[in-house]
Design a protein around this motif. Structure first.
Motif, PDB file in Angstrom:
ATOM      1  N   TRP A 167       0.850  -1.183   0.000  1.00 11.12           N
ATOM      2  CA  TRP A 167       0.000   0.000   0.000  1.00 11.12           C
ATOM      3  C   TRP A 167       0.888   1.236   0.000  1.00 11.12           C
ATOM      4  O   TRP A 167       2.052   1.176   0.373  1.00 11.12           O
ATOM      5  N   CYS A 168       0.316   2.347  -0.429  1.00 12.26           N
ATOM      6  CA  CYS A 168       1.013   3.625  -0.376  1.00 12.26           C
ATOM      7  C   CYS A 168      -0.027   4.736  -0.348  1.00 12.26           C
ATOM      8  O   CYS A 168      -1.187   4.522  -0.661  1.00 12.26           O
ATOM      9  N   PHE A 169       0.414   5.900   0.070  1.00  7.09           N
ATOM     10  CA  PHE A 169      -0.443   7.080   0.001  1.00  7.09           C
ATOM     11  C   PHE A 169      -0.423   7.576  -1.436  1.00  7.09           C
ATOM     12  O   PHE A 169       0.590   7.471  -2.126  1.00  7.09           O
ATOM     13  N   ALA A 170      -1.532   8.109  -1.898  1.00  6.80           N
ATOM     14  CA  ALA A 170      -1.607   8.614  -3.269  1.00  6.80           C
ATOM     15  C   ALA A 170      -2.719   9.642  -3.371  1.00  6.80           C
ATOM     16  O   ALA A 170      -3.602   9.718  -2.514  1.00  6.80           O
ATOM     17  N   GLU A 171      -2.654  10.417  -4.417  1.00  7.07           N
ATOM     18  CA  GLU A 171      -3.737  11.328  -4.758  1.00  7.07           C
ATOM     19  C   GLU A 171      -4.617  10.593  -5.754  1.00  7.07           C
ATOM     20  O   GLU A 171      -4.168  10.225  -6.839  1.00  7.07           O
ATOM     21  N   ILE A 172      -5.877  10.369  -5.368  1.00  7.56           N
ATOM     22  CA  ILE A 172      -6.821   9.633  -6.205  1.00  7.56           C
ATOM     23  C   ILE A 172      -8.002  10.550  -6.479  1.00  7.56           C
ATOM     24  O   ILE A 172      -8.686  10.962  -5.549  1.00  7.56           O
ATOM     25  N   ASN A 173      -8.211  10.889  -7.726  1.00  4.18           N
ATOM     26  CA  ASN A 173      -9.281  11.821  -8.120  1.00  4.18           C
ATOM     27  C   ASN A 173      -9.205  13.115  -7.318  1.00  4.18           C
ATOM     28  O   ASN A 173     -10.204  13.623  -6.818  1.00  4.18           O
ATOM     29  N   ASN A 174      -8.006  13.653  -7.173  1.00  3.10           N
ATOM     30  CA  ASN A 174      -7.725  14.904  -6.461  1.00  3.10           C
ATOM     31  C   ASN A 174      -8.083  14.859  -4.980  1.00  3.10           C
ATOM     32  O   ASN A 174      -8.331  15.878  -4.365  1.00  3.10           O
ATOM     33  N   LYS A 175      -8.118  13.671  -4.396  1.00  4.06           N
ATOM     34  CA  LYS A 175      -8.355  13.499  -2.963  1.00  4.06           C
ATOM     35  C   LYS A 175      -7.239  12.629  -2.402  1.00  4.06           C
ATOM     36  O   LYS A 175      -6.728  11.739  -3.081  1.00  4.06           O
ATOM     37  N   LEU A 176      -6.898  12.872  -1.161  1.00  9.11           N
ATOM     38  CA  LEU A 176      -5.854  12.098  -0.522  1.00  9.11           C
ATOM     39  C   LEU A 176      -6.395  10.741  -0.095  1.00  9.11           C
ATOM     40  O   LEU A 176      -7.486  10.655   0.466  1.00  9.11           O
ATOM     41  N   GLY A 177      -5.638   9.676  -0.378  1.00  6.72           N
ATOM     42  CA  GLY A 177      -6.099   8.342  -0.023  1.00  6.72           C
ATOM     43  C   GLY A 177      -4.961   7.351   0.055  1.00  6.72           C
ATOM     44  O   GLY A 177      -3.788   7.676  -0.151  1.00  6.72           O
ATOM     45  N   TYR A 208     -10.268   6.669   0.885  1.00  5.12           N
ATOM     46  CA  TYR A 208      -9.922   8.075   1.090  1.00  5.12           C
ATOM     47  C   TYR A 208      -9.662   8.325   2.569  1.00  5.12           C
ATOM     48  O   TYR A 208     -10.217   7.650   3.434  1.00  5.12           O
ATOM     49  N   LEU A 209      -8.817   9.289   2.867  1.00  2.00           N
ATOM     50  CA  LEU A 209      -8.501   9.643   4.242  1.00  2.00           C
ATOM     51  C   LEU A 209      -9.347  10.821   4.691  1.00  2.00           C
ATOM     52  O   LEU A 209      -9.632  11.723   3.908  1.00  2.00           O
ATOM     53  N   LYS A 210      -9.729  10.809   5.955  1.00  2.27           N
ATOM     54  CA  LYS A 210     -10.494  11.910   6.540  1.00  2.27           C
ATOM     55  C   LYS A 210      -9.560  12.756   7.395  1.00  2.27           C
ATOM     56  O   LYS A 210      -8.481  12.307   7.802  1.00  2.27           O
ATOM     57  N   LYS A 211      -9.968  13.974   7.693  1.00  2.00           N
ATOM     58  CA  LYS A 211      -9.123  14.885   8.467  1.00  2.00           C
ATOM     59  C   LYS A 211      -8.780  14.333   9.839  1.00  2.00           C
ATOM     60  O   LYS A 211      -7.673  14.505  10.323  1.00  2.00           O
ATOM     61  N   ARG A 233       3.805  10.368   8.353  1.00  2.00           N
ATOM     62  CA  ARG A 233       3.685  11.706   7.749  1.00  2.00           C
ATOM     63  C   ARG A 233       4.778  11.944   6.710  1.00  2.00           C
ATOM     64  O   ARG A 233       4.533  12.550   5.677  1.00  2.00           O
ATOM     65  N   ARG A 234       5.995  11.460   6.990  1.00  2.00           N
ATOM     66  CA  ARG A 234       7.073  11.592   5.997  1.00  2.00           C
ATOM     67  C   ARG A 234       6.760  10.754   4.767  1.00  2.00           C
ATOM     68  O   ARG A 234       6.976  11.187   3.628  1.00  2.00           O
ATOM     69  N   ALA A 235       6.237   9.547   4.967  1.00  2.00           N
ATOM     70  CA  ALA A 235       5.863   8.684   3.847  1.00  2.00           C
ATOM     71  C   ALA A 235       4.742   9.319   3.036  1.00  2.00           C
ATOM     72  O   ALA A 235       4.742   9.255   1.800  1.00  2.00           O
ATOM     73  N   LEU A 236       3.801   9.958   3.709  1.00  5.38           N
ATOM     74  CA  LEU A 236       2.696  10.628   3.030  1.00  5.38           C
ATOM     75  C   LEU A 236       3.227  11.729   2.115  1.00  5.38           C
ATOM     76  O   LEU A 236       2.848  11.809   0.948  1.00  5.38           O
ATOM     77  N   ASP A 237       4.122  12.571   2.617  1.00  6.90           N
ATOM     78  CA  ASP A 237       4.672  13.658   1.801  1.00  6.90           C
ATOM     79  C   ASP A 237       5.416  13.119   0.588  1.00  6.90           C
ATOM     80  O   ASP A 237       5.290  13.634  -0.521  1.00  6.90           O
ATOM     81  N   LYS A 238       6.186  12.063   0.786  1.00  5.59           N
ATOM     82  CA  LYS A 238       6.971  11.481  -0.305  1.00  5.59           C
ATOM     83  C   LYS A 238       6.062  10.833  -1.360  1.00  5.59           C
ATOM     84  O   LYS A 238       6.216  11.071  -2.554  1.00  5.59           O
ATOM     85  N   ASP A 239       5.100  10.012  -0.909  1.00  2.00           N
ATOM     86  CA  ASP A 239       4.243   9.279  -1.835  1.00  2.00           C
ATOM     87  C   ASP A 239       3.309  10.189  -2.618  1.00  2.00           C
ATOM     88  O   ASP A 239       3.127  10.015  -3.822  1.00  2.00           O
ATOM     89  N   VAL A 240       2.706  11.150  -1.956  1.00  4.77           N
ATOM     90  CA  VAL A 240       1.732  12.018  -2.628  1.00  4.77           C
ATOM     91  C   VAL A 240       2.410  12.847  -3.717  1.00  4.77           C
ATOM     92  O   VAL A 240       1.812  13.136  -4.748  1.00  4.77           O
ATOM     93  N   SER A 241       3.672  13.203  -3.510  1.00  2.00           N
ATOM     94  CA  SER A 241       4.367  13.974  -4.539  1.00  2.00           C
ATOM     95  C   SER A 241       4.657  13.128  -5.781  1.00  2.00           C
ATOM     96  O   SER A 241       4.854  13.657  -6.862  1.00  2.00           O
TER      97      SER A 241
END
Length: 81
Positions: free
Chosen positions: A3-13, A35-38, A49-57
């Motif tokens: 699994w990884c964090f990604a932007e899916i249809n302009n939403k974080l998930g 999808y992730l909620k706040k 959080r570091r993985a999120l920043d790296k993966d989403v980019s």
């Protein structure tokens, strides 16, 4: 399963997938996403959080009709629900 964090249809998930070797090629088979909620950001560790920043980019997908498509990197803001 990976699994990884990604932007899916302009939403974080999070996106879930398997890597399968077919001959000499390594193929990616997508299993699903969520999808992730706040409120979930408060529960994240610093490592996540570091993985999120790296993966989403790196990973920007569109999901339509049961298929995922890797898109070009965009400069649009990510919507968090």
């Amino acid at each position: 399963m990976y699994w990884c964090f990604a932007e899916i249809n302009n939403k974080l998930g999070e996106i879930y997938f398997d890597k399968v070797r077919r001959g000499n090629k390594l193929r990616t088979i997508f299993k699903g996403h969520c999808y992730l909620k706040k409120g979930e950001f408060e529960l994240m560790t610093e490592e996540e959080r570091r993985a999120l920043d790296k993966d989403v980019s790196q990973y920007h997908f569109s999901y339509r009709n049961g298929k995922y498509k890797l898109e070009e990197q965009k400069k649009l803001p990510i919507t968090v629900i």
